[in-house]
Design an enzyme around this catalytic site. Structure first.
Site, PDB file in Angstrom:
ATOM      1  N   ALA A 134      -3.762  -1.055  -1.007  1.00 49.37           N
ATOM      2  CA  ALA A 134      -3.783  -1.671   0.458  1.00 49.37           C
ATOM      3  C   ALA A 134      -3.952  -0.426   1.142  1.00 49.37           C
ATOM      4  CB  ALA A 134      -2.160  -2.330   0.562  1.00 49.37           C
ATOM      5  N   GLU A 162       2.895   1.614  -6.411  1.00 49.58           N
ATOM      6  CA  GLU A 162       3.683   1.110  -5.269  1.00 49.58           C
ATOM      7  C   GLU A 162       5.026   1.431  -5.054  1.00 49.58           C
ATOM      8  OE1 GLU A 162       1.549  -0.858  -7.028  1.00 49.58           O
ATOM      9  OE2 GLU A 162       0.295  -2.073  -5.726  1.00 49.58           O
ATOM     10  N   GLY A 165      -3.191  -2.339  -4.697  1.00 52.95           N
ATOM     11  CA  GLY A 165      -3.988  -3.256  -4.603  1.00 52.95           C
ATOM     12  C   GLY A 165      -5.410  -3.347  -5.018  1.00 52.95           C
ATOM     13  N   GLU A 223      -5.021  -4.352  -8.528  1.00 47.72           N
ATOM     14  CA  GLU A 223      -4.610  -5.820  -8.434  1.00 47.72           C
ATOM     15  C   GLU A 223      -6.138  -6.650  -8.127  1.00 47.72           C
ATOM     16  OE1 GLU A 223      -1.812  -5.300  -5.488  1.00 47.72           O
ATOM     17  OE2 GLU A 223      -0.174  -6.161  -7.015  1.00 47.72           O
TER      18      GLU A 223
END
Ligand code: HXC
Length: 258
Positions: A66, A132, A109, A112
């Site tokens: 992210a 994270e 992310g 993911e």
């Protein structure tokens, strides 16, 4: 004119390639990238000319997670309103096969995102991880769930709790990566595989994908029932008749997607 942060290419008949294109930010997933990936995947899912999709980045990064700069100062309500789960669901629920072609970083992310795909092809020096925890959060795009389902509790905990990065070979040995190839071959290999899938009868391919995915969330009995219904359904397709007739007649089948 600025170049879009997500590009769509048609490298072969029946194949679409979706490329994340923020090289200066290691392909960090800002909201624009997320929305565009979801939008393109939705459109490609509805495009009868597309049978298989490749999702990729560049040689340095698939996606470094992210966009930290975009979310560093937001609050919980803004986080909620970003609706990222809904956007990622679009990818995970795409009825057509999606192959992640990973070079460089697939972190947070980005890892993911790769895990929402059906097949992960990685270059030998690709790097994976859910870092994270090191910045005061946890995986928020399915990492705690999909990584655990892919590699089991103890490997998932080892990486989610330390944030350590791991290499493509380890990812392959753990079962997170489907195929490991030289870095320079990742995209070519993914497109070749996508081409082969695109030539197969699409109804069978879609039913196979659905049976695997839905079965993962169900008991064995329910999964087997889903599989049985799916194979029974395929016996109504023209492609099943054609596929079996072609085998018996020793010729190449011509599939119509019906
Ligand atoms: C914003 C990022 C970024 C990110 C890299 N950049 N990753 N910007 N968000 N996730 C930017 C850097 O700030 C820098 O910008 C440029 O990209 C190049 O990065 P460098 O660090 O200089 O490159 P390098 O030394 O090659 O290191 C690459 C890297 C490192 C290992 C990938 O950048 C890194 O650790 N990135 C963060 C990885 C991470 O923590 N991901 C998880 C995010 S949280 P400038 O302007 O300085 O050139 C997450 C949660 C998901 O994903 C939850 C969703 C709901």
């Amino acid at each position: 004119m600025t170049t879009p942060v997500v590009l769509v290419e048609r490298p072969a008949e029946g194949v679409a390639l979706v490329r994340i294109n923020r090289p200066d930010a290691r392909n960090a997933l800002n909201m624009e990238v997320r929305r565009l990936i979801a939008q393109h995947l939705t459109e490609l899912a509805d495009d009868a000319g597309v049978r298989c999709i490749v999702l990729t980045g560049n040689e340095k990064s698939f996606a470094a997670g992210a966009d930290i700069k975009e979310m560093a100062n937001i609050g919980s309500i803004e986080m909620l309103q970003r609706g990222t789960l809904k956007l990622w669901r679009t990818i995970a629920s795409c009825p057509k096969p999606v192959i992640a072609a990973v070079n460089g970083f697939a972190l947070g992310g980005g890892c993911e995102l790769a895990m929402t795909c059906d097949i992960i092809i990685a270059g030998e020096s690709a790097k994976f991880g859910q870092p994270e925890v090191k910045i005061g959060i946890i995986p928020g795009g399915g990492g705690t769930q999909r990584l655990t389902r892919a590699v089991g509790k103890f490997k998932a905990m080892r990486y989610v709790l330390t944030g350590d990065i791991f290499g493509a070979r380890e990812a392959y040995e753990m079962g997170l990566v489907s195929e490991l190839v030289p870095d320079a071959d990742v995209e070519k290999h993914a497109i070749e595989m996508a081409k082969r899938i695109a030539e197969l009868p699409p109804l069978a391919v879609e039913q196979a994908k659905e049976a695997v995915l839905r079965g993962m969330d169900a008991s064995l009995e329910t999964g087997l029932a889903l599989e049985t219904k799916a194979i029974q359904l395929l016996f109504s397709s023209e492609d099943q008749k054609e596929g079996m007739a072609a085998f018996i007649e020793k010729r190449k089948p011509v599939f119509k997607g019906r």
